[in-house]
Design a protein around this motif. Sequence first.
Motif, short mmCIF file in Angstrom:
data_model
loop_
_atom_site.label_atom_id
_atom_site.label_comp_id
_atom_site.label_asym_id
_atom_site.label_seq_id
_atom_site.Cartn_x
_atom_site.Cartn_y
_atom_site.Cartn_z
N LEU A 91 -33.31 56.07 -29.38
CA LEU A 91 -32.02 56.38 -28.75
C LEU A 91 -30.99 55.30 -29.07
CD1 LEU A 91 -30.47 58.19 -26.73
CD2 LEU A 91 -31.03 56.49 -25.02
N GLU A 114 -39.23 55.72 -28.02
CA GLU A 114 -38.06 56.53 -27.70
C GLU A 114 -36.83 55.67 -27.42
OE1 GLU A 114 -37.72 60.02 -26.03
OE2 GLU A 114 -39.79 60.66 -25.95
N MET A 115 -37.06 54.53 -26.76
CA MET A 115 -35.92 53.66 -26.47
C MET A 115 -35.31 53.14 -27.76
SD MET A 115 -37.48 51.63 -23.24
CE MET A 115 -36.15 50.57 -22.75
N VAL A 166 -42.98 55.18 -24.98
CA VAL A 166 -41.77 54.80 -24.22
C VAL A 166 -40.89 53.88 -25.06
CG1 VAL A 166 -40.95 53.51 -22.23
CG2 VAL A 166 -42.88 55.06 -21.98
#
Lengths: 441, 455, 976
Positions: free
Chosen positions: B159, B155-156, B152
């Motif tokens: 991005l 991915e943050m 998690v």
Amino acid sequence: MNYFFFLEASILICVLGALFSSLAKSQEKIRFITIYSSFFSTLCAIASYLGFYFGCQGFVILSEFNAPLPALSSTLYFVVLLCTPRTKFIGADKPFPSNLLLLSQALSLLICSSSSNTTLFLLLALEPLIPLIDLIRRGERIRIFLIHWIPAWLIAIPLAFANNMPNEITGCLITILVIIRMGIFPGHTWIVYLTEKCSFSIALLFIIPMAPVLILLKNNQLLHESHASLYLSWFAIASIFYFAGLTLVQRSLRNFFTYLCLALCAMVILGVCSHETLELTAAFSLRNSLWVALIGMAIVVRALEARHGRLSLFQNHGFYESTPMLGIAFLVCGLGCVGFPGTSAFISFEMLADEIIPSSPFFGIVIVFSEALISISLLMVYFKLFCGKKVEWSDIFKVRLREMIALWIIIFLIFGFRFLPLTDIATTHHNLEKTGPQQPH
Amino acid sequence: MNGIEPALDFFASMAIFSPLALALFMLLAFVFQIKLPEKIIALVVELSVFFALAGILGIVFLFLSNGVKKWGYEPFPTFHLESFHFDFQFYFDWLSLSFATLALLLCFVIAFFSQRYMHREPGYQRFFVLYSIFVSGIVIASLSGTIESLFVGWEMVGLSSALLVAFFHERVMPTRNGLHLWIVYRISDAALFLASYLLHHALGQGFFQAILEQGSEGLAHEVSSPVLIGAGVLIFLASACKSALFPFSGWLPRAMEGPTPTSAIFYGALSIHLGAFLLLRLNPIVQLSPILAWTVVFFGLLTALVSGIIANAQADIKSILAYATLTQVGIIIAEIGFGLELLPLIHIIGHASLRTYQFLRAPSSFAYYKSLEESLGRTDLNKYAPKGRVAQTGPLSLAIYSFALNRGGMDSMLEKFITKPFVQMFKLADIFEKKWGSILAGTEPSKLKTPEERA
Amino acid sequence: MTFHSHTNSSHHPENKLEHLAEIISHAAHLLPAQGPITTFVHHNPLHLFESKPFHESLLEADRIFGSQMYLSEERYHEELEKGRILFSDIEEILKSELGSKANEIIIGKSTRFEIQSSMLRNLPFAATEKEAQWFIANSKRLYKIIHPESSADKKNLNQILEYCLKNTENVALKTEHHAPARFRELLLEVTGQDPDLLVNELLVRFSSSFLDQGFAIWGLPNRDAGFIAAFKSFCQSNPSLMGSWARTLPDYFKNLHQEKNSALELILESLEILGVPQENWEPFLIQSLLAIRGWAGMIWQIEVRPDKVPLPVSPGTLTQFLAIRLLLDRLAMKKIIKEFSFRKTSSNDLKHELASLKNHSEVKQDHTALGLEVFCVAMDLGWEKQIPDFTPDDWAKVLFEIETFSQLDQRKIFHLAYEKHLYRQVLDSIITLEQKKETKPFMFQAVFCIDEREESFRRHLEEVDPSFETYGAAGFFNVPMYFKATLDSFYTPLCPIIITPSNWVEELPEEEFLKAYKTRASGMKTIQMASHQLHLGSRGGALGALLSATFGTLVAIPLAMTVLFPRLTAKIRRYLTPFLRKKVETKLKLERFSEKAGPTGNQVGFSLQEMAAMGERFLRDIGLTRSFCRLVFIFGHGSTSINNPHQSAYDCGACGGSPGGANARALAQILNDKRVRSILQNNGIDIPEDTYFVGGLSNTSINHVSFFDKDLMPSIHHHDFEKAKISLREACMRNAHERCRRFQSASLDISLEEAQRHVEGRAEDLAQPRPELGHATNAICIVGRRERTRGIYMDRRAFLVSYDPTQDNQNNDILNRILNAAMPVCSGINLEFFFSQVDPTGWGCGTKLPHNPTSYLGVMDGAASDLRTGLPWQVVEIHEAVRLLFIIESTPEIMRKILERCPPLANLCYNHWINLVLLDPESSQASILTGKEFVPYEFSGTPAPKAKSSIDWYRGKRNHLGYPHISNAMNAGVNV
């Protein structure tokens, strides 16, 4: 049991709304009728869901499994109608098919709440009439549509009524029907044509809800026994990869969106082909998440097209400056489509991949890879649409309040889905365990 | 643990939830199109990073005073469904605490820096929205105790990095380079995702604690090691992408498109070391197979060598720094491959601080060189450069030079063997689709041009 | 454009090559003229066009450069709403522009004037049909312009629009559609691929290595052999590493010999292969050069001024650069076409392929914008009833009217109104200033640079201490020299860029400090060397690992300190550098003993005659030839900031982008020389025995003044000096306070002391992209006596040049001299700001935040972009894009004569690159240069506002203010 006719009322309102809006003369009035009848119908649908919780039922019997669906479905219809820009109603060269949309909302409510195979197949056969009528009204060719749908109808009708066919044949027929209806490779050409030629709202509300998922769930046992689900899953996996790749090279926004839908729908179908409850749960909740996210994307696409006409992906447009809200919504919905952490599709996507990998590592890898591809092309398209150019006249195109509200609803659903009882995965799982694969034919 | 759990709980939730709350707050304000004043944004960001830092330091204090070495914290109930489970656990030990301290300290400093540096920039708010997503991503990634929760955060970070590279989005180049970064990061994400699956499959869960406690020998005995080695390979692939190892280095100099502070913190300090951190975290798995460990060493040293060469030919400060960073990252990765633990960590911390400082000072390089020139003299300056500015013209040095100036040809290699065939294949498919569609529809076959562009 | 190349057989190849060379040397002048950024000199980016009228040049430049020429219409409308532009001004200007044609009736009752002013009032935009529909359905703006008596309701707006669109559809547009000169646009449209992206990336990387002046550790091999040769060896040595499109490059170089014309031949070959007809060569080559204009311009700058850089390039490099560019263009296009059409293209097919691509292209003229414009005018003028009855003739007339009043014409009108409002305020304030009749004696005189940042300093000084008389002169103070400070190792020219100095001046340590100096110098050298080695080491592998693993963590401390507490850190740093703290007294080696001037030994310095001549000219220029005070201060100016690539743009422009302290110091020393004074006395300038000149430096970023050679000052002056110092310090502080009102990050109610701290903090802050705002907001230049402006609040917007018309000779040599220096310099600064504000990314260098120092020459945006020239957005942000208003105390006759003598100045004035106003030396009459005539200026009737002090006036306000009379500053001199 208390009788409680909200769902019926909701359907009725839609039908009446469609009737009145066909009779109304002025465009302003049509707009008024459409939005309000959709709104009240949505209210009723939500009420029917609440009612179900308190143990009330109407003529249409809802199960725990499909109770939330009418509410979700009509909310999304309402959202789409709510943010339909004025220019579509007033002064557009082609009249906005509001009556068709209301009919389609009614049909969708029926599909969501129907429980028997017969009605499902019948409704499924009935549904494509709406885009067909729209195509005819717009004076477009319908050949490609008929090429696909005449066989599909020929399949759907017997399926609806013949109960004693051998499992192999039924499975095979259902597979073909699903391939055509869902635009699984190679049955997708007509969908590309449809999104290009048909009214965008009709097309997207026809494709995105993935109605055949219900049929597949219902006939899971049968499909599994007849090995049809295996074949279907092969078609699905091919489609996922193929369409995900195609999203990378599209030159128009419409086509990009179509292939995006097709790839994601195929992913859901792949999940639904399984016999495992867990995978079915994942697929079903993924379908609900994607439903919302894709509708959100569609709203953004439509809002952009209403402002600037059809958009090419060969140029950078730089719309962020004028409509930051659309940019944000595009990103959020896009991330919702690929299961970014925090969005509602995240867990279901994880689950889906996690469950598929042991049964077929190849499928798992393809899914993960295609998902990466889709997310790449999403960001690419985001950059093409919203970046790369300095735009003047920014305040003319700024987002209208209605669009803003619609997008807020969508964003709320994307992020907050897990908090609603609606599709809480555990509930779905529980229900599927009870009703899903074991459902006798 | 003599009753310090409530305090630990408190500090841990401070460390984790204050950046998350910040990200949520900033996102909500952004989605609702509320224009916050610069001062408020800066205050909120600084306060919440400060709280997070205080939380971490609190835990460090408790650890030191009570002699605790490790501790897991589960803020959310685990999501279990039959065989599927999603564990969101945070794990505090010397590694995660020191990396988190480093990350939060740098984030704090950079937030201060950016507050003034980005003053009156139209995208001020957007910058800090992405910044707070990054902060919460890096905190989650560095503190997470399971591979799922690491994913998690991972991915943050990805991005927000991609969007920050494309921060100046009215120009085309930043968006292209942001996309480039995103592509590599998505490959990394996919690898990590598969790795996480394999870990689950092999161990039944993805807790780091279990892995670390068992150590590589314990792992080798207990579970099917081929699967674990597969996971190790994937983890290495994921961190190679994230840390821009050879041959994925192409994105690093391109990522310098964002505002200077983001270049500093992401590509000089945190993002680039995240891959190394992951390897360090899962070192028992890497060490499971000597071949894998040597591969890691090999790629680390290769990256260091290649980028060391490339750095010499670069003529712009940010690319010079980018490749200098990469040289060190390569060495760090190699150290990890050797099975070291403390050294790479110290190296990461020292290197990240040093590079951040150098990146922040990049705009002053004219003044720096001018003062150098003034006190050393122009001709002297060239003499002091290590290899001499007088260029060699022998075939070998020419070849080395063009290798360096072409940045090792990494981008063109990836383009030739991966991107181009892939994209060309789908372009052909697309042309075929168009033709087939028009045949079915009975419309005239379009000449490579879809109707909507004509409209 | 056609794609069939008819090679004209009548032309010999040599002629063709000559023709090409000619085109290229012409095109080179269109490139940005900015040299290395470390000596940033402001200049007009459209310098080449100065021989043509302003507006016409802008129209022409618009076609060439593709950058904005005026502010956007939207922006002007905003200013209109704010009241910064008055619609009455617009109408007035429109009337005068149209002249007799204004009242011609075009249709119905509507005159041309009405149509045009309606077009200015409403705000349509270039749009597609969908966008037009959206505009009508949703724009509030539209309802503002609908005629109040209009019967149209929202419903039939669409019908009217449709009507307008339909009727404009079939008209051939008069405004010619400029086909792009290059093929890039075609490829981009048809294939979606941009060949420039491929080419620029490689070319930028190579050019930055080729031009590198010291950033890279390795130099480019074969650099001295020229651009093509270096490129050739670069791509031959390792072709497999290049992008797939460029892999065939070595083949192209096989047949290329290193002859003199080879670059031109290569260009010719490319032109033929691409099928560019000869008549299109010029635009094609210009656009190809402009594709990365920053790099091309830098090559050209270094080529023509090799003395500016340590590693110059040989002549002809630009041509070679262009040749390589076209070669790469060819390859990139080939690749894109190949991928697009899935078949191979041989190199000679390229023109056919391009021609066939043309068939895919469907760019058609979009009439919607015009239709929408007609619609808006119709709604505004209430035509909606008549519109269905318009005959084709009527339509033709209306469309012609609307089309010929182009967007640039409209923006021109806006722009003139924008300027007019400002000019009127200034002129009203100046001509209504009451002249003091009785004169009181002054105690001090102070000479500043003409820089508009010193305006507020001078004003505050006069307010603080009325006994100060101030003067303005170009900041090199008429002492052009090459200067070397004690710690420098080479000379820097300190004079305007157009002057080449012929004297060298050195700063030397005093005898008794020689030892201290030596330790300091060697200490500095050691420190610098060590730190440089450490810096390089930290970038390397092994040493870098060692350093970062051991000391890296410690860097976190200075990192956090500098960012969190910049001022404190700066203080600590100063405290920790003992070498800088040990005081070393220095002197200037100013006088020369040998005949010839040169940079070494006895040749350093000026002869006595030269010194006297410079001193006399300086005093005469500013009109300080009598009533000398006991103390005369001369202040050069400079600026300090860190982390700022554009630092040199803040220093003194008249000193070639360096601080001007040394010039002030030299001049003071010259004028204090007894022998000089006696020569001056013979020439009629009698400097009293007890007058003493003090040189100083005023720092515009931290608002400090410092003084040179205080120890040489006779003790009788000490008391006065201390008194003056107090006033100067106070004025500095007030000046800092006034500056702070422009900084958003300083609160509006900041106190004087806080303001001083604030500006100091800015200069020492690593994170500060705006250490000061530079010349931003400059708008006026006043050449005249200070009495004419003393007491007017000029808002830091005026260059103030001292000139006394009563002391000028018959030939007006003084004015001539002054204008020759001031006019090009000030207009250069002003026009650079003008264009950088009008198009911050086209003419300016965009935002500072992603800037990446490159090649020790300039900055790029991010990783690999064009070299960005011009000013950063942070500097021009608050600037108002107006041309400089030159107010000269003189008469039209004199002015005409001067302009006749100087064609460049005449170009500037008559072509209105600046606006010229003459202020009569004897009365308060003013006349404006309109066209080529001087027209008397009429007082608008609104008296200038009044305020007690500057601070009363600006306190609490951020934006541009008017030009009030400040009663405090009007008292001049001391009451005896």
